[in-house]
Design an enzyme around this catalytic site. Structure first.
Site, PDB file in Angstrom:
ATOM      1  N   ASP A 107       0.857  -1.197   0.000  1.00 23.11           N
ATOM      2  CA  ASP A 107       0.000   0.000   0.000  1.00 23.11           C
ATOM      3  C   ASP A 107       0.890   1.243   0.000  1.00 23.11           C
ATOM      4  O   ASP A 107       2.054   1.186   0.386  1.00 23.11           O
ATOM      5  CB  ASP A 107      -0.864   0.041   1.273  1.00 23.11           C
ATOM      6  CG  ASP A 107      -1.983  -0.989   1.265  1.00 23.11           C
ATOM      7  OD1 ASP A 107      -2.156  -1.691   0.253  1.00 23.11           O
ATOM      8  OD2 ASP A 107      -2.683  -1.096   2.291  1.00 23.11           O
ATOM      9  N   MET A 108       0.313   2.379  -0.394  1.00 21.39           N
ATOM     10  CA  MET A 108       1.071   3.637  -0.350  1.00 21.39           C
ATOM     11  C   MET A 108       0.490   4.524   0.746  1.00 21.39           C
ATOM     12  O   MET A 108      -0.726   4.726   0.798  1.00 21.39           O
ATOM     13  CB  MET A 108       1.002   4.347  -1.708  1.00 21.39           C
ATOM     14  CG  MET A 108       1.908   5.544  -1.815  1.00 21.39           C
ATOM     15  SD  MET A 108       3.663   5.161  -1.614  1.00 21.39           S
ATOM     16  CE  MET A 108       4.085   4.577  -3.254  1.00 21.39           C
ATOM     17  N   GLN A 137      -0.721   7.127  -6.246  1.00 25.06           N
ATOM     18  CA  GLN A 137      -1.856   8.000  -5.912  1.00 25.06           C
ATOM     19  C   GLN A 137      -1.969   9.155  -6.904  1.00 25.06           C
ATOM     20  O   GLN A 137      -1.045   9.961  -7.043  1.00 25.06           O
ATOM     21  CB  GLN A 137      -1.642   8.556  -4.501  1.00 25.06           C
ATOM     22  CG  GLN A 137      -1.587   7.470  -3.438  1.00 25.06           C
ATOM     23  CD  GLN A 137      -0.699   7.854  -2.260  1.00 25.06           C
ATOM     24  OE1 GLN A 137       0.359   8.447  -2.431  1.00 25.06           O
ATOM     25  NE2 GLN A 137      -1.114   7.489  -1.061  1.00 25.06           N
ATOM     26  N   ARG A 158      -1.153  -0.569  -8.677  1.00 25.66           N
ATOM     27  CA  ARG A 158      -2.548  -0.229  -8.331  1.00 25.66           C
ATOM     28  C   ARG A 158      -2.703   1.298  -8.408  1.00 25.66           C
ATOM     29  O   ARG A 158      -1.978   2.035  -7.745  1.00 25.66           O
ATOM     30  CB  ARG A 158      -2.872  -0.699  -6.914  1.00 25.66           C
ATOM     31  CG  ARG A 158      -4.268  -0.281  -6.435  1.00 25.66           C
ATOM     32  CD  ARG A 158      -4.386  -0.345  -4.909  1.00 25.66           C
ATOM     33  NE  ARG A 158      -4.146  -1.670  -4.389  1.00 25.66           N
ATOM     34  CZ  ARG A 158      -3.668  -1.904  -3.161  1.00 25.66           C
ATOM     35  NH1 ARG A 158      -3.381  -0.912  -2.342  1.00 25.66           N
ATOM     36  NH2 ARG A 158      -3.463  -3.140  -2.751  1.00 25.66           N
ATOM     37  N   ALA A 163      -5.732   8.625  -0.523  1.00 28.17           N
ATOM     38  CA  ALA A 163      -6.585   8.685   0.670  1.00 28.17           C
ATOM     39  C   ALA A 163      -6.078   9.667   1.721  1.00 28.17           C
ATOM     40  O   ALA A 163      -6.737   9.867   2.730  1.00 28.17           O
ATOM     41  CB  ALA A 163      -6.672   7.289   1.290  1.00 28.17           C
ATOM     42  N   HIS A 202     -13.771   2.741  -6.749  1.00 34.11           N
ATOM     43  CA  HIS A 202     -15.191   2.356  -6.836  1.00 34.11           C
ATOM     44  C   HIS A 202     -15.918   3.200  -7.855  1.00 34.11           C
ATOM     45  O   HIS A 202     -17.127   3.069  -8.024  1.00 34.11           O
ATOM     46  CB  HIS A 202     -15.852   2.555  -5.462  1.00 34.11           C
ATOM     47  CG  HIS A 202     -15.061   1.948  -4.357  1.00 34.11           C
ATOM     48  ND1 HIS A 202     -14.264   2.682  -3.510  1.00 34.11           N
ATOM     49  CD2 HIS A 202     -14.902   0.654  -4.005  1.00 34.11           C
ATOM     50  CE1 HIS A 202     -13.655   1.871  -2.663  1.00 34.11           C
ATOM     51  NE2 HIS A 202     -14.022   0.636  -2.944  1.00 34.11           N
TER      52      HIS A 202
HETATM   53  P1  FAD Z   1     -14.510   8.525  -5.046  1.00 36.18           P
HETATM   54  O1  FAD Z   1     -13.751   9.551  -5.823  1.00 36.18           O
HETATM   55  O2  FAD Z   1     -14.477   8.627  -3.546  1.00 36.18           O
HETATM   56  O3  FAD Z   1     -15.989   8.476  -5.562  1.00 36.18           O
HETATM   57  C1  FAD Z   1     -16.269   8.434  -6.953  1.00 36.18           C
HETATM   58  C2  FAD Z   1     -17.544   7.672  -7.180  1.00 36.18           C
HETATM   59  O4  FAD Z   1     -17.362   6.283  -6.816  1.00 36.18           O
HETATM   60  C3  FAD Z   1     -18.722   8.140  -6.354  1.00 36.18           C
HETATM   61  O5  FAD Z   1     -19.352   9.265  -6.931  1.00 36.18           O
HETATM   62  C4  FAD Z   1     -19.600   6.897  -6.356  1.00 36.18           C
HETATM   63  O6  FAD Z   1     -20.257   6.754  -7.595  1.00 36.18           O
HETATM   64  C5  FAD Z   1     -18.571   5.778  -6.248  1.00 36.18           C
HETATM   65  N1  FAD Z   1     -18.340   5.459  -4.817  1.00 36.18           N
HETATM   66  C6  FAD Z   1     -17.255   5.787  -4.086  1.00 36.18           C
HETATM   67  N2  FAD Z   1     -17.386   5.327  -2.822  1.00 36.18           N
HETATM   68  C7  FAD Z   1     -18.587   4.727  -2.746  1.00 36.18           C
HETATM   69  C8  FAD Z   1     -19.303   4.066  -1.696  1.00 36.18           C
HETATM   70  N3  FAD Z   1     -18.806   3.949  -0.459  1.00 36.18           N
HETATM   71  N4  FAD Z   1     -20.504   3.543  -1.989  1.00 36.18           N
HETATM   72  C9  FAD Z   1     -21.040   3.649  -3.243  1.00 36.18           C
HETATM   73  N5  FAD Z   1     -20.399   4.268  -4.262  1.00 36.18           N
HETATM   74  C10 FAD Z   1     -19.196   4.791  -4.018  1.00 36.18           C
HETATM   75  N6  FAD Z   1      -5.407   5.006  -0.992  1.00 36.18           N
HETATM   76  C11 FAD Z   1      -4.109   5.272  -0.689  1.00 36.18           C
HETATM   77  O7  FAD Z   1      -3.749   6.444  -0.494  1.00 36.18           O
HETATM   78  N7  FAD Z   1      -3.182   4.260  -0.589  1.00 36.18           N
HETATM   79  C12 FAD Z   1      -3.503   2.957  -0.824  1.00 36.18           C
HETATM   80  O8  FAD Z   1      -2.640   2.074  -0.742  1.00 36.18           O
HETATM   81  C13 FAD Z   1      -4.855   2.659  -1.182  1.00 36.18           C
HETATM   82  N8  FAD Z   1      -5.244   1.390  -1.475  1.00 36.18           N
HETATM   83  C14 FAD Z   1      -6.517   1.160  -1.914  1.00 36.18           C
HETATM   84  C15 FAD Z   1      -6.870  -0.130  -2.307  1.00 36.18           C
HETATM   85  C16 FAD Z   1      -8.135  -0.363  -2.855  1.00 36.18           C
HETATM   86  C17 FAD Z   1      -8.500  -1.736  -3.293  1.00 36.18           C
HETATM   87  C18 FAD Z   1      -9.075   0.718  -2.966  1.00 36.18           C
HETATM   88  C19 FAD Z   1     -10.429   0.496  -3.546  1.00 36.18           C
HETATM   89  C20 FAD Z   1      -8.733   1.974  -2.536  1.00 36.18           C
HETATM   90  C21 FAD Z   1      -7.473   2.210  -1.997  1.00 36.18           C
HETATM   91  N9  FAD Z   1      -7.102   3.487  -1.567  1.00 36.18           N
HETATM   92  C22 FAD Z   1      -5.793   3.735  -1.242  1.00 36.18           C
HETATM   93  C23 FAD Z   1      -8.139   4.552  -1.370  1.00 36.18           C
HETATM   94  C24 FAD Z   1      -8.257   5.483  -2.551  1.00 36.18           C
HETATM   95  O9  FAD Z   1      -7.128   6.320  -2.632  1.00 36.18           O
HETATM   96  C25 FAD Z   1      -9.511   6.377  -2.438  1.00 36.18           C
HETATM   97  O10 FAD Z   1      -9.386   7.177  -1.300  1.00 36.18           O
HETATM   98  C26 FAD Z   1     -10.823   5.632  -2.336  1.00 36.18           C
HETATM   99  O11 FAD Z   1     -10.834   4.496  -3.143  1.00 36.18           O
HETATM  100  C27 FAD Z   1     -11.999   6.553  -2.772  1.00 36.18           C
HETATM  101  O12 FAD Z   1     -11.874   6.916  -4.134  1.00 36.18           O
HETATM  102  P2  FAD Z   1     -12.733   6.213  -5.312  1.00 36.18           P
HETATM  103  O13 FAD Z   1     -11.915   6.280  -6.557  1.00 36.18           O
HETATM  104  O14 FAD Z   1     -13.096   4.844  -4.884  1.00 36.18           O
HETATM  105  O15 FAD Z   1     -14.061   7.033  -5.449  1.00 36.18           O
END
Ligand code: FAD
Length: 279
Positions: A107-108, A137, A158, A163, A202
């Site tokens: 992870d980062m 990121q 990835r 985050a 997501h």
């Molecule tokens: P967002 O930009 O938050 O949302 C965009 C759209 O996605 C929303 O409008 C909606 O349609 C949909 N959506 C998002 N969340 C939801 C929900 N809860 N329910 C329903 N729909 C939703 N971050 C790091 O900094 N370091 C890491 O190592 C890291 N590892 C990760 C590993 C995985 C498998 C995942 C999925 C995320 C990881 N993250 C990590 C977190 C990432 O950086 C984001 O903060 C987080 O995924 C939210 O961004 P998003 O692209 O999912 O969607």
């Protein structure tokens, strides 16, 4: 004991519960990335204990022949104690996993850790000819350069939006700008990488873009989403034939992880409550 309200986002407190979760998801064609919850250790003992737990988990994944891998956090495996401590522990876990053909994700964390994390990843990925992946990121301004450098490195990458609350000097803070950067990174990676692209998002828009770029360039990719978030979409994508991995955390330190999911999106509390109330 893990309360029912947290069960939506956390696979359990023990590795047995995590492995049961992986087995169930594998039955629905979804592979699983197991993460033992823990971070920012400032003593060697907990970092070494978590490294030992990961080695044991890797043995169990291999013995049970599950479609599962692990994801570690640098500060969980000693980064706060120094780069050497991290390198030693993550090398130990990765060598153990490589011998058993189990993939390791790194992870980062926040931007102060990016250089050391990418350096260690690059060395491990070259040594093990893949078998290890790292997260990048899109919110960090440096990431486009990193992604270009990683094109020649074996292993997987990835792509996430990021985050951590980073300073504006190093990161885009506007959501629209982060999305633009994310799209730009995917366009580059699908055109230049041989495969090994993981969409850690997501966001339906980004997943659709990945599908389009795959059709255009033929580059392989997988989708990764968190346990408890858009699970129906995870099953639907798997049923359509896409490679889907669910990131499932487990372990005793579930409370702060659960609240992070709720803070990030208030509806998560509603979903968790609905799961408890059974409707
Ligand atoms: P967002 O930009 O938050 O949302 C965009 C759209 O996605 C929303 O409008 C909606 O349609 C949909 N959506 C998002 N969340 C939801 C929900 N809860 N329910 C329903 N729909 C939703 N971050 C790091 O900094 N370091 C890491 O190592 C890291 N590892 C990760 C590993 C995985 C498998 C995942 C999925 C995320 C990881 N993250 C990590 C977190 C990432 O950086 C984001 O903060 C987080 O995924 C939210 O961004 P998003 O692209 O999912 O969607």
């Amino acid at each position: 004991m893990l309360p029912p309200i947290a069960r939506r986002f956390v696979a359990g407190e023990s590795s047995d519960a995590a492995l049961d979760h992986a087995r169930e998801l594998n039955g629905r064609d979804v592979s699983v990335i197991l993460n033992l919850l823990g971070e920012h250790y400032d003593e060697p003992d907990p970092a070494e204990e978590d490294a030992a737990t990961y080695r044991h988990l890797v043995d169990e994944i291999a013995e049970a022949d599950l479609d599962a891998c692990i994801s570690i956090k640098p500060s969980q495996l000693g980064l706060d104690l120094g780069a050497d401590a991290f390198r030693t522990l993550v090398t130990d876990v990765t060598e153990h996993a490589a011998d058993r053909d189990v993939f390791v994700w790194i992870d980062m964390e926040d931007y102060t850790t990016t250089d050391v994390t990418l350096d260690v990843f690059t060395d491990l990925a070259r040594e093990h000819d893949g078998g290890v992946g790292v997260c990048v990121q899109a919110n960090l301004k440096r990431t486009r350069d990193d992604v270009e450098r990683l094109a020649d490195v074996p292993g997987k990458v990835r792509f996430v939006k990021g985050a951590y609350d980073e300073p504006a000097s190093v990161a885009y803070t506007d959501k629209g700008r982060v999305n633009e950067a994310y799209r730009d990174l995917l366009e580059y990676a699908f055109a230049e990488y041989d495969g090994g692209i993981a969409i850690g998002s997501h966001d339906p828009e980004m997943i659709d873009l990945a599908k389009e770029l795959h059709d255009e360039h033929g580059t392989d990719f997988e989708v990764q989403m968190l346990m408890g978030v858009r699970e129906d979409a995870q099953y639907d994508l798997a049923a359509e034939g896409y490679e889907v991995w669910q990131y499932a955390p487990y372990g005793g330190k579930w409370l702060s992880y659960f609240w992070r999911r709720v803070r990030e999106r208030k509806e998560n509390l509603f979903f968790a409550l609905r799961a408890v109330l059974g409707r």
